[in-house]
Design a protein around this motif. Structure first.
Motif, PDB file in Angstrom:
ATOM      1  N   SER A 189      47.537  38.263  52.641  1.00  0.00           N
ATOM      2  CA  SER A 189      47.852  37.911  54.027  1.00  0.00           C
ATOM      3  C   SER A 189      48.977  36.891  54.127  1.00  0.00           C
ATOM      4  O   SER A 189      49.574  36.735  55.194  1.00  0.00           O
ATOM      5  N   ASP A 190      49.303  36.187  53.003  1.00  0.00           N
ATOM      6  CA  ASP A 190      50.390  35.217  53.080  1.00  0.00           C
ATOM      7  C   ASP A 190      50.907  34.901  51.683  1.00  0.00           C
ATOM      8  O   ASP A 190      50.135  34.821  50.720  1.00  0.00           O
ATOM      9  N   LEU A 191      52.217  34.747  51.589  1.00  0.00           N
ATOM     10  CA  LEU A 191      52.893  34.291  50.376  1.00  0.00           C
ATOM     11  C   LEU A 191      53.860  33.197  50.785  1.00  0.00           C
ATOM     12  O   LEU A 191      54.678  33.394  51.694  1.00  0.00           O
ATOM     13  N   TYR A 192      53.742  32.030  50.134  1.00  0.00           N
ATOM     14  CA  TYR A 192      54.575  30.909  50.571  1.00  0.00           C
ATOM     15  C   TYR A 192      54.997  30.071  49.377  1.00  0.00           C
ATOM     16  O   TYR A 192      54.212  29.819  48.458  1.00  0.00           O
ATOM     17  N   SER A 238      52.179  29.858  46.677  1.00  0.00           N
ATOM     18  CA  SER A 238      50.850  30.041  47.262  1.00  0.00           C
ATOM     19  C   SER A 238      50.618  31.497  47.647  1.00  0.00           C
ATOM     20  O   SER A 238      51.479  32.134  48.257  1.00  0.00           O
ATOM     21  N   PHE A 239      49.459  32.013  47.248  1.00  0.00           N
ATOM     22  CA  PHE A 239      48.971  33.307  47.717  1.00  0.00           C
ATOM     23  C   PHE A 239      47.756  33.056  48.591  1.00  0.00           C
ATOM     24  O   PHE A 239      46.882  32.250  48.234  1.00  0.00           O
ATOM     25  N   THR A 240      47.670  33.760  49.713  1.00  0.00           N
ATOM     26  CA  THR A 240      46.439  33.776  50.506  1.00  0.00           C
ATOM     27  C   THR A 240      45.937  35.208  50.582  1.00  0.00           C
ATOM     28  O   THR A 240      46.637  36.099  51.076  1.00  0.00           O
ATOM     29  N   PHE A 241      44.742  35.423  50.046  1.00  0.00           N
ATOM     30  CA  PHE A 241      44.130  36.741  50.051  1.00  0.00           C
ATOM     31  C   PHE A 241      43.068  36.810  51.141  1.00  0.00           C
ATOM     32  O   PHE A 241      42.301  35.854  51.345  1.00  0.00           O
ATOM     33  N   ARG A 242      43.016  37.937  51.817  1.00  0.00           N
ATOM     34  CA  ARG A 242      41.911  38.224  52.731  1.00  0.00           C
ATOM     35  C   ARG A 242      40.949  39.161  51.983  1.00  0.00           C
ATOM     36  O   ARG A 242      41.300  40.292  51.649  1.00  0.00           O
ATOM     37  N   LEU A 243      39.746  38.669  51.715  1.00  0.00           N
ATOM     38  CA  LEU A 243      38.730  39.432  50.999  1.00  0.00           C
ATOM     39  C   LEU A 243      37.679  39.893  51.995  1.00  0.00           C
ATOM     40  O   LEU A 243      37.109  39.065  52.726  1.00  0.00           O
ATOM     41  N   THR A 244      37.423  41.181  52.040  1.00  0.00           N
ATOM     42  CA  THR A 244      36.454  41.758  52.974  1.00  0.00           C
ATOM     43  C   THR A 244      35.337  42.407  52.178  1.00  0.00           C
ATOM     44  O   THR A 244      35.581  43.299  51.364  1.00  0.00           O
ATOM     45  N   PHE A 245      34.094  41.948  52.407  1.00  0.00           N
ATOM     46  CA  PHE A 245      32.940  42.387  51.636  1.00  0.00           C
ATOM     47  C   PHE A 245      31.959  43.156  52.507  1.00  0.00           C
ATOM     48  O   PHE A 245      31.810  42.890  53.704  1.00  0.00           O
ATOM     49  N   SER A 246      31.255  44.088  51.881  1.00  0.00           N
ATOM     50  CA  SER A 246      30.167  44.790  52.562  1.00  0.00           C
ATOM     51  C   SER A 246      29.248  45.397  51.514  1.00  0.00           C
ATOM     52  O   SER A 246      29.597  45.508  50.337  1.00  0.00           O
TER      53      SER A 246
END
Length: 245
Positions: free
Chosen positions: A192-195, A206-214
């Motif tokens: 979701s973001d690289l900075y 910086s890496f920002t990952f969006r992790l979606t679990f189910s």
């Protein structure tokens, strides 16, 4: 079929096309029998990138472009290239190659013959094509579909600092491997973001990952999500030297 599809796209205003198809091809043998093989074929024609991509120069395809496409399809196997003095009517006599996988002929790739482009009325100066036989590539079984969970998913963001030389592909593969430790947990990993810049230590990004679990059978508990996030962070720290931002 690919030439016809390329012609249709050019006639409708396309400046460049990249198309592929999978199908069965037939060849008559000297003994009168017929060989049947499943192959994947592709064509690269016209200017590329075809859209408003300001970061790349628009150009016609070259031999190395179609070689790169073949090598990507053959992974994880490697491709060796061999020149053949008999290109046939389809290929340019000085710009085509046989593709070898594990020492066996897997197909061919090259620039299409200019006369062929003229006969088809393609509005491009140059086009490339390839054909690869799937039995030689050793294509794995097709992925199996898993039903979507009827229970709500849970999303969390994971922001990390990694050395500037680390790649997104490395980080994502590391996270996915860590999350597979729980076979009952379905997880989707998205960047979701690289900075890199102000307030980021020198030599880091910086890496920002969006992790979606189910889960397929029930609603997830907070402790399960927290444990999955911890596994991902520990794996990133061990493999890439990542730290929580």
């Amino acid at each position: 079929g690919l030439l016809r599809s390329a012609e249709t796209n050019f006639n409708r205003g396309a400046e460049g096309v990249r198309l592929f198809e999978i199908g069965t091809s037939y060849r008559a043998n000297p003994d009168g029998s017929v060989s049947e093989r499943v192959s994947v074929s592709g064509i690269l024609a016209g200017l590329w990138p075809a859209g408003p991509d300001w970061s790349a120069a628009r150009r016609e395809p070259a031999l190395h472009d179609v070689q790169a496409a073949v090598e990507a399809l053959a992974r994880p196997s490697s491709v060796a290239w061999k020149a053949d003095p008999q290109p046939g009517a389809r290929y340019h006599p000085k710009a085509w190659l046989d593709a070898l996988v594990r020492g066996k002929s897997a197909g061919r790739a090259g620039l299409l013959h200019p006369e062929l482009l003229k006969r088809w009325g393609l509005r491009c100066a140059r086009a490339a094509a390839f054909r690869l036989y799937l039995d030689v590539l050793g294509v794995p079984p097709a992925p199996r579909f898993s039903p979507f969970s009827a229970f709500p998913a849970v999303s969390r963001d994971l922001s990390i600092l990694v050395p500037a030389g680390a790649t997104y592909g490395e980080a994502r593969a590391c996270v996915e491997k860590a999350l597979r430790a729980d076979a009952e947990l379905s997880a989707r990993v998205e960047l979701s973001d690289l900075y890199a810049g102000e307030r980021i230590p020198e030599g880091m990004k910086s890496f920002t990952f969006r992790l979606t679990f189910s889960r397929p059978d029930r609603t997830l508990k907070d402790a399960e999500v927290a444990a999955a996030m911890e596994r991902a962070l520990k794996a990133l720290a061990a493999q890439l030297g990542a730290v929580l931002r």
